[in-house]
Design an enzyme around this catalytic site. Structure first.
Site, PDB file in Angstrom:
ATOM      1  CB  VAL A 102      50.993 -56.359  21.894  1.00  0.00           C
ATOM      2  CG1 VAL A 102      50.284 -55.153  21.276  1.00  0.00           C
ATOM      3  CG2 VAL A 102      50.190 -56.872  23.082  1.00  0.00           C
ATOM      4  CB  ILE A 103      52.872 -57.790  16.478  1.00  0.00           C
ATOM      5  CG1 ILE A 103      53.144 -59.141  17.171  1.00  0.00           C
ATOM      6  CG2 ILE A 103      53.892 -57.522  15.376  1.00  0.00           C
ATOM      7  CD1 ILE A 103      52.967 -60.349  16.286  1.00  0.00           C
ATOM      8  CG  ASP A 106      51.629 -49.443   9.241  1.00  0.00           C
ATOM      9  OD1 ASP A 106      52.805 -49.752   9.522  1.00  0.00           O
ATOM     10  OD2 ASP A 106      51.004 -49.902   8.271  1.00  0.00           O
ATOM     11  CG  HIS A 109      45.370 -50.411  18.297  1.00  0.00           C
ATOM     12  ND1 HIS A 109      44.221 -49.863  18.827  1.00  0.00           N
ATOM     13  CD2 HIS A 109      45.238 -51.747  18.445  1.00  0.00           C
ATOM     14  CE1 HIS A 109      43.436 -50.834  19.259  1.00  0.00           C
ATOM     15  NE2 HIS A 109      44.035 -51.983  19.044  1.00  0.00           N
TER      16      HIS A 109
HETATM   17  N1  INI Z   1      45.541 -57.433  20.825  1.00  0.00           N
HETATM   18  C1  INI Z   1      46.637 -58.190  20.982  1.00  0.00           C
HETATM   19  O1  INI Z   1      46.664 -59.083  21.834  1.00  0.00           O
HETATM   20  N2  INI Z   1      47.725 -57.965  20.203  1.00  0.00           N
HETATM   21  C2  INI Z   1      47.766 -56.981  19.264  1.00  0.00           C
HETATM   22  O2  INI Z   1      48.802 -56.853  18.577  1.00  0.00           O
HETATM   23  C3  INI Z   1      46.620 -56.175  19.091  1.00  0.00           C
HETATM   24  N3  INI Z   1      46.615 -55.139  18.085  1.00  0.00           N
HETATM   25  O3  INI Z   1      47.671 -54.853  17.510  1.00  0.00           O
HETATM   26  O4  INI Z   1      45.612 -54.529  17.822  1.00  0.00           O
HETATM   27  C4  INI Z   1      45.494 -56.436  19.909  1.00  0.00           C
HETATM   28  N4  INI Z   1      44.372 -55.697  19.779  1.00  0.00           N
HETATM   29  C5  INI Z   1      43.107 -56.130  20.298  1.00  0.00           C
HETATM   30  C6  INI Z   1      42.904 -55.697  21.736  1.00  0.00           C
HETATM   31  O5  INI Z   1      43.680 -56.490  22.618  1.00  0.00           O
HETATM   32  C7  INI Z   1      41.438 -55.850  22.149  1.00  0.00           C
HETATM   33  O6  INI Z   1      41.060 -57.185  22.038  1.00  0.00           O
HETATM   34  C8  INI Z   1      40.494 -54.994  21.296  1.00  0.00           C
HETATM   35  O7  INI Z   1      40.928 -53.645  21.265  1.00  0.00           O
HETATM   36  C9  INI Z   1      39.048 -55.035  21.873  1.00  0.00           C
HETATM   37  O8  INI Z   1      39.011 -54.537  23.199  1.00  0.00           O
END
Ligand code: INI
Length: 175
Positions: A102-103, A106, A109
């Site tokens: 997870v990065i 802005d 989220h």
């Molecule tokens: N999922 C990640 O594994 N890393 C992230 O950085 C990330 N961002 O930044 O949005 C991310 N989003 C997707 C999330 O895990 C779900 O798959 C999505 O919200 C659907 O449920």
């Protein structure tokens, strides 16, 4: 403490007490599941390689066709805990390794995904009794993530060590 209670305590201290610790060695009968997020797969694929390298060099057959490691791919870190729970409840695994990246962007989220991933993964371990490794890299930048997934070190290796330690520790306690 009464004399009686004291004597009982001494008896257990002298005769029956134990030190439990993982040994990273008795791996031939261990079974692992890896749950990997596809989001930021530049990073998660590298974590996976580090993990596999460590398991293999500790005698684990990492072939998905073999009988020691299963792999489950999920869309992102948010979904990791649900699939980890389903796998844990099968009773087939000695430990489950969760990999994600997870990065920060802005928007807020990042915080939602990180928090839910961490809470979910922790609850799977506590609710199922199966050791579960929190292998979700959470960083502010892609550069920081890369430095944890192969450029400087590879945390995938550490996560596999944690799984080996916990799996062999639990076996010790069950004996
Ligand atoms: N999922 C990640 O594994 N890393 C992230 O950085 C990330 N961002 O930044 O949005 C991310 N989003 C997707 C999330 O895990 C779900 O798959 C999505 O919200 C659907 O449920």
């Amino acid at each position: 403490m009464s004399i009686f209670a004291h004597q009982i305590r001494q008896k257990y201290l002298l005769v029956n007490m134990a030190i439990f610790e993982g040994n990273f060695q008795d791996t031939s009968n261990l079974r692992f599941a890896l749950v990997i997020g596809r989001f930021n797969d530049l990073i998660t694929n590298k974590l996976l390689s580090g993990c596999q390298d460590c398991l293999k060099r500790h005698g684990v057959d990492i072939n998905p066709e073999g009988n020691q490691v299963d792999y489950a791919w999920v869309p992102g870190s948010f979904e990791v805990s649900l699939v980890a729970k389903k796998l844990a409840l099968t009773g087939r695994y000695d430990a489950i390794i969760c990999l994600g990246a997870v990065i920060r962007g802005d928007t807020p989220h990042f915080d939602y995904v990180c928090n839910e991933a961490a809470k979910g993964i922790a609850s799977v371990g506590l609710n199922t009794g199966v050791p579960i490794v929190f292998g979700i890299v959470t960083t502010d930048t892609m550069q920081q993530a890369l430095e944890r997934a192969g450029i400087k070190s590879n945390l995938g290796w550490n996560y596999a060590m944690n799984a080996l330690e916990m799996a062999t520790l639990m076996k010790q306690i069950e004996k």
